[in-house]
Design a protein around this motif. Structure first.
Motif, PDB file in Angstrom:
ATOM      1  N   SER A 114     -55.498 -14.877 -38.675  1.00 31.16           N
ATOM      2  CA  SER A 114     -54.771 -13.871 -37.908  1.00 31.16           C
ATOM      3  C   SER A 114     -53.800 -13.065 -38.777  1.00 31.16           C
ATOM      4  CB  SER A 114     -54.017 -14.521 -36.744  1.00 31.16           C
ATOM      5  OG  SER A 114     -53.010 -15.372 -37.239  1.00 31.16           O
ATOM      6  N   SER A 122     -53.305  -9.577 -34.830  1.00 29.17           N
ATOM      7  CA  SER A 122     -52.549 -10.599 -35.565  1.00 29.17           C
ATOM      8  C   SER A 122     -51.602 -11.359 -34.648  1.00 29.17           C
ATOM      9  CB  SER A 122     -51.751  -9.949 -36.696  1.00 29.17           C
ATOM     10  OG  SER A 122     -52.612  -9.511 -37.712  1.00 29.17           O
ATOM     11  N   ALA A 123     -50.923 -10.652 -33.749  1.00 31.98           N
ATOM     12  CA  ALA A 123     -49.998 -11.310 -32.824  1.00 31.98           C
ATOM     13  C   ALA A 123     -50.761 -12.265 -31.897  1.00 31.98           C
ATOM     14  CB  ALA A 123     -49.241 -10.269 -32.013  1.00 31.98           C
ATOM     15  N   ALA A 124     -51.922 -11.827 -31.405  1.00 24.95           N
ATOM     16  CA  ALA A 124     -52.715 -12.694 -30.534  1.00 24.95           C
ATOM     17  C   ALA A 124     -53.202 -13.924 -31.301  1.00 24.95           C
ATOM     18  CB  ALA A 124     -53.899 -11.916 -29.978  1.00 24.95           C
ATOM     19  N   ALA A 168     -50.313 -21.033 -32.354  1.00 25.19           N
ATOM     20  CA  ALA A 168     -49.181 -21.811 -31.827  1.00 25.19           C
ATOM     21  C   ALA A 168     -49.634 -22.762 -30.732  1.00 25.19           C
ATOM     22  CB  ALA A 168     -48.104 -20.857 -31.309  1.00 25.19           C
ATOM     23  N   VAL A 169     -50.508 -22.300 -29.853  1.00 23.29           N
ATOM     24  CA  VAL A 169     -51.027 -23.160 -28.782  1.00 23.29           C
ATOM     25  C   VAL A 169     -51.843 -24.304 -29.380  1.00 23.29           C
ATOM     26  CG1 VAL A 169     -52.606 -23.235 -26.796  1.00 23.29           C
ATOM     27  CG2 VAL A 169     -50.978 -21.355 -27.036  1.00 23.29           C
ATOM     28  N   LEU A 215     -51.770 -15.364 -33.869  1.00 25.60           N
ATOM     29  CA  LEU A 215     -50.647 -16.276 -34.103  1.00 25.60           C
ATOM     30  C   LEU A 215     -50.271 -17.020 -32.829  1.00 25.60           C
ATOM     31  CD1 LEU A 215     -48.461 -14.125 -36.510  1.00 25.60           C
ATOM     32  CD2 LEU A 215     -49.764 -16.188 -37.068  1.00 25.60           C
ATOM     33  N   GLY A 216     -50.441 -16.370 -31.700  1.00 27.85           N
ATOM     34  CA  GLY A 216     -50.192 -17.046 -30.419  1.00 27.85           C
ATOM     35  C   GLY A 216     -51.202 -18.161 -30.192  1.00 27.85           C
ATOM     36  N   ILE A 217     -52.452 -17.891 -30.477  1.00 26.86           N
ATOM     37  CA  ILE A 217     -53.493 -18.922 -30.334  1.00 26.86           C
ATOM     38  C   ILE A 217     -53.235 -20.063 -31.309  1.00 26.86           C
ATOM     39  CG2 ILE A 217     -55.955 -19.398 -30.642  1.00 26.86           C
ATOM     40  CD1 ILE A 217     -56.465 -16.532 -29.641  1.00 26.86           C
ATOM     41  N   ALA A 249     -54.087 -19.363 -38.013  1.00 29.84           N
ATOM     42  CA  ALA A 249     -52.960 -18.542 -38.469  1.00 29.84           C
ATOM     43  C   ALA A 249     -53.340 -17.763 -39.728  1.00 29.84           C
ATOM     44  CB  ALA A 249     -51.744 -19.422 -38.733  1.00 29.84           C
ATOM     45  N   TYR A 292     -49.535 -26.828 -30.790  1.00 28.70           N
ATOM     46  CA  TYR A 292     -48.900 -27.590 -29.712  1.00 28.70           C
ATOM     47  C   TYR A 292     -49.793 -28.727 -29.260  1.00 28.70           C
ATOM     48  CZ  TYR A 292     -46.811 -28.586 -25.177  1.00 28.70           C
ATOM     49  OH  TYR A 292     -46.251 -29.223 -24.090  1.00 28.70           O
TER      50      TYR A 292
END
Length: 152
Positions: free
Chosen positions: A37, A11-13, A19-20, A15-17, A34, A23
């Protein structure tokens, strides 16, 4: 415990993807990533992952799956044998055909011979005034063939 940790990391990975991706101004795709994830962490929070982990390592659960498999094999075997023997499918087909025959009232297919004041009570013309009966029989045989084709 390990399954919960793995789900949290996934889930953390994700959410990081997401966010990118956001961006890069691809907001719809980021929202979809999201959403995907968040599913593993939601499963951990509801206890589904713990239940699945307990089930996966339980010998009783595996024995239950084996019993379900044996019952499925027995069910499919009996269906195959039944089909080869012409079992219930044939019986159902015969029952449907009998129901169709019984559904039509015999009085409905025969013309009325009752006496009355209508056109049926008028005398029939003699054979000299009507055309040959062979053409009339041919017409009715065509109709009869059509009705038989449709099972009536």
């Amino acid at each position: 415990m390990i399954a919960e940790t793995v789900c949290s990391a996934v889930s953390a990975a994700g959410l990081g993807i997401a966010a990118v991706t956001a961006y890069r101004r691809r907001f719809l795709t980021a929202a979809r990533i999201a959403a995907y994830s968040l599913v593993p962490i939601g499963l951990v929070m509801t206890g589904v992952v713990e239940w699945l982990a307990d089930t996966a390592f339980s010998p009783v659960a595996w024995a239950g799956f084996a019993v379900l498999g044996v019952s499925w094999v027995l069910f499919m075997t009996t269906r195959t044998v039944e089909r080869r023997r012409g079992g219930t499918r044939k019986q159902r087909k015969e029952a449907r055909a009998a129901a169709r025959r019984d559904a039509v009232a015999p009085e409905a297919s025969a013309p009325s011979l009752a006496t009355g004041s209508g056109p049926a009570s008028q005398p029939r013309p003699t054979s000299q005034s009507r055309p040959a009966s062979t053409s009339r029989d041919d017409d009715f045989s065509d109709i009869e063939a059509i009705l038989k084709k449709h099972g009536i």
